[in-house]
Design an enzyme around this catalytic site. Sequence first.
Site, PDB file in Angstrom:
ATOM      1  N   LYS A 129      37.115  78.437  48.490  1.00 49.81           N
ATOM      2  CA  LYS A 129      37.797  79.428  49.281  1.00 49.81           C
ATOM      3  C   LYS A 129      36.921  80.429  49.816  1.00 49.81           C
ATOM      4  O   LYS A 129      37.548  81.031  50.964  1.00 49.81           O
ATOM      5  CB  LYS A 129      38.994  79.724  48.513  1.00 49.81           C
ATOM      6  CG  LYS A 129      39.862  78.849  48.076  1.00 49.81           C
ATOM      7  CD  LYS A 129      41.383  79.244  47.774  1.00 49.81           C
ATOM      8  CE  LYS A 129      42.203  78.244  47.686  1.00 49.81           C
ATOM      9  NZ  LYS A 129      43.574  78.456  47.051  1.00 49.81           N
ATOM     10  N   LYS A 213      41.064  66.731  49.671  1.00 48.78           N
ATOM     11  CA  LYS A 213      42.548  66.554  49.218  1.00 48.78           C
ATOM     12  C   LYS A 213      43.806  66.922  50.117  1.00 48.78           C
ATOM     13  O   LYS A 213      43.100  67.838  51.191  1.00 48.78           O
ATOM     14  CB  LYS A 213      42.689  67.286  48.072  1.00 48.78           C
ATOM     15  CG  LYS A 213      42.570  68.877  48.119  1.00 48.78           C
ATOM     16  CD  LYS A 213      42.815  69.745  46.776  1.00 48.78           C
ATOM     17  CE  LYS A 213      43.118  70.963  47.219  1.00 48.78           C
ATOM     18  NZ  LYS A 213      43.098  72.086  46.299  1.00 48.78           N
ATOM     19  N   LYS A 216      47.732  72.444  52.168  1.00 50.08           N
ATOM     20  CA  LYS A 216      48.418  73.436  53.088  1.00 50.08           C
ATOM     21  C   LYS A 216      47.664  74.011  54.047  1.00 50.08           C
ATOM     22  O   LYS A 216      48.017  74.562  55.089  1.00 50.08           O
ATOM     23  CB  LYS A 216      49.192  74.576  52.294  1.00 50.08           C
ATOM     24  CG  LYS A 216      50.137  74.139  51.478  1.00 50.08           C
ATOM     25  CD  LYS A 216      50.689  75.462  50.375  1.00 50.08           C
ATOM     26  CE  LYS A 216      51.498  74.931  49.161  1.00 50.08           C
ATOM     27  NZ  LYS A 216      51.766  75.987  48.157  1.00 50.08           N
TER      28      LYS A 216
HETATM   29  P1  TYM Z   1      49.061  75.686  44.289  1.00 50.69           P
HETATM   30  O1  TYM Z   1      50.052  76.281  44.803  1.00 50.69           O
HETATM   31  O2  TYM Z   1      47.672  75.320  45.247  1.00 50.69           O
HETATM   32  O3  TYM Z   1      49.515  73.951  44.186  1.00 50.69           O
HETATM   33  C1  TYM Z   1      50.467  73.759  43.389  1.00 50.69           C
HETATM   34  C2  TYM Z   1      50.448  72.705  42.560  1.00 50.69           C
HETATM   35  O4  TYM Z   1      50.211  71.439  43.443  1.00 50.69           O
HETATM   36  C3  TYM Z   1      49.085  70.897  42.937  1.00 50.69           C
HETATM   37  N1  TYM Z   1      48.479  70.180  44.080  1.00 50.69           N
HETATM   38  C4  TYM Z   1      47.875  68.766  44.090  1.00 50.69           C
HETATM   39  N2  TYM Z   1      48.191  67.947  43.472  1.00 50.69           N
HETATM   40  C5  TYM Z   1      47.852  66.595  43.731  1.00 50.69           C
HETATM   41  N3  TYM Z   1      47.166  66.390  44.764  1.00 50.69           N
HETATM   42  C6  TYM Z   1      47.069  67.352  45.859  1.00 50.69           C
HETATM   43  N4  TYM Z   1      46.573  67.192  47.100  1.00 50.69           N
HETATM   44  C7  TYM Z   1      47.418  68.756  45.527  1.00 50.69           C
HETATM   45  N5  TYM Z   1      47.516  70.003  46.184  1.00 50.69           N
HETATM   46  C8  TYM Z   1      48.179  70.844  45.140  1.00 50.69           C
HETATM   47  C9  TYM Z   1      48.057  71.803  42.357  1.00 50.69           C
HETATM   48  O5  TYM Z   1      47.161  71.086  41.380  1.00 50.69           O
HETATM   49  C10 TYM Z   1      49.249  72.712  41.709  1.00 50.69           C
HETATM   50  O6  TYM Z   1      49.529  72.196  40.442  1.00 50.69           O
HETATM   51  N6  TYM Z   1      46.550  78.095  40.887  1.00 50.69           N
HETATM   52  C11 TYM Z   1      47.690  77.353  41.173  1.00 50.69           C
HETATM   53  C12 TYM Z   1      49.254  78.082  41.048  1.00 50.69           C
HETATM   54  C13 TYM Z   1      49.402  78.853  39.738  1.00 50.69           C
HETATM   55  C14 TYM Z   1      49.310  78.076  38.329  1.00 50.69           C
HETATM   56  C15 TYM Z   1      49.576  79.208  37.506  1.00 50.69           C
HETATM   57  C16 TYM Z   1      49.394  77.058  38.184  1.00 50.69           C
HETATM   58  C17 TYM Z   1      49.186  80.064  39.238  1.00 50.69           C
HETATM   59  N7  TYM Z   1      49.386  80.522  38.209  1.00 50.69           N
HETATM   60  C18 TYM Z   1      49.655  78.821  36.056  1.00 50.69           C
HETATM   61  C19 TYM Z   1      49.590  76.592  36.702  1.00 50.69           C
HETATM   62  C20 TYM Z   1      49.827  77.432  35.883  1.00 50.69           C
HETATM   63  C21 TYM Z   1      47.822  76.949  42.848  1.00 50.69           C
HETATM   64  O7  TYM Z   1      47.238  77.582  43.658  1.00 50.69           O
HETATM   65  O8  TYM Z   1      48.414  75.863  42.990  1.00 50.69           O
END
Ligand code: TYM
Length: 353
Positions: A129, A213, A216
Amino acid sequence: MNETAAPARRHPPRVFSGVQPTGNLHLGNYLGAVREFVRLQDKNLDGVEFEHRFYCVVDLHAYTVLQDPEALRTGIRELTAAFLACGLDAKKSIIFNQSQVAEHAELAWIFNCVARIGWVNRMTQFKEKAGKNRENASVGLYAYPVLQAADILAYRATHVPIGEDQKQHLELSRDIAQKFNHDFGAEDFFPQPEPLIRSEAARVMSLRDGSKKMSKSEPSDMSRINLKDDADTIAQKIRKAKTDPEPLPDAADGLEERPEARNLVAIYAALSDGTVDDVLTQYAGKPFSEFKPALAELAIEKLAPIASELRRLADDPNYIDQVLADGAERAAAIAGPVLRDTYDLMGLLRTRS
Ligand code: TYM
C-alpha cells in the site's frame, strides 16, 4: 509488571471481523468474508458455540489514507446496509462502526507500545500500500495492523473470519496478545485469535488479471463484480473476463498454469457451495463460451437479491444509523470492562467512572 500472575482464564468463543467502508463491496469481500459472517451467525462451528459475533465497519482504518468526509459518511452507511442485505441480522450479531467505540483507539495505543517495529516491518500489505513512496505514508498506515489487533482483542474475540490477505495481520494480533500476556504476567489475559479462512474463496482474483486479487482500489471496474451491480453488468463483466482458449480440464491440477480459468472455476465453486472438483466434473471439456453464461446465471441468481435489498435500505439512513447506535452500545458494554482490566493490570489509574 504484576507481582502475582493472574489465573488463566477460559475465553468464551466470540467472532470478530471488520471491513473497510471505502467503496463498494465486491465479490471477493462477499465470498471471502461477509458470506462467512452470515454463516457463522446462524451456525456454530465444529461444536463451538459462539457467545457473540461482532461485525465492524472499520472507519478508523479507512483514515490511514485521507478520506473525503462526505464520501466516508456515505460509505459507512452503505457498508452497514450491505452487511444487512447479505443476511446479517442486527439482533443476532453486533453490527457497529469502529469510531463509535473509543476502546478500539485506546487499546491500539497500548498495543503500539507492545508490538515491535521489527514485527510491523514484515507486513507485506504495508509494503504494497505504501509503494515506493514509503516515507510519505501516514504513521497510521504503518500501525494499521496494530489497530486491527485492538479491534479483535478489545472483545477477547477467539475466531476471525477473513480472506487470505489478512492472514499475516492476524498472526501479528496473536503475537501482540502473547507478548502482552507475557509482559504483564497474565497468562491468557488475551486469547490467541484464530483465523477462519474458507479455501474456495480465500482469494478471489481480478477478472482482468488472474495474478492480482479482486480489489476495491483497482482502477478498472471491469476487474470486479460489485454487490451493487445489476444483472446486465454482472453478465457483461463475466462475458469480458479474461480467459484462455483451452476448454476446462477434468481435474484441479489442470488449472495450475491457468490463473484466470482457475479463478472463474473457484468463483463458481464458491457460489454453488461446492468444490473446484465438483465444478470440473460438471464442465470438463466444455469451452468458456458455455461455462461463462452458466457462471453469469449463477452469479446473478445469488447476487440479485442482495442488490435489491441494498437499494431498499439506501432509502432508510435513519434505520441504518439506529442499527449502528444500538450496535455501538452493545459493543462498548463488552469492550469497556476489558479496557478497565487492561489499564488496571498495567498500573494505569482510571478513577473516572
Ligand atoms: P478489507 O476491507 O480490505 O476486506 C474485508 C474482507 O474481505 C476479504 N477480501 C477478500 N477475500 C477474498 N478475495 C478477495 N479478493 C478479497 N478482498 C478482500 C478480506 O480478507 C477481509 O476479510 N484489515 C481488514 C479489516 C479489518 C479487520 C479487523 C478484519 C480491520 N480490523 C479485525 C478482521 C479483524 C481489511 O482491510 O479488510
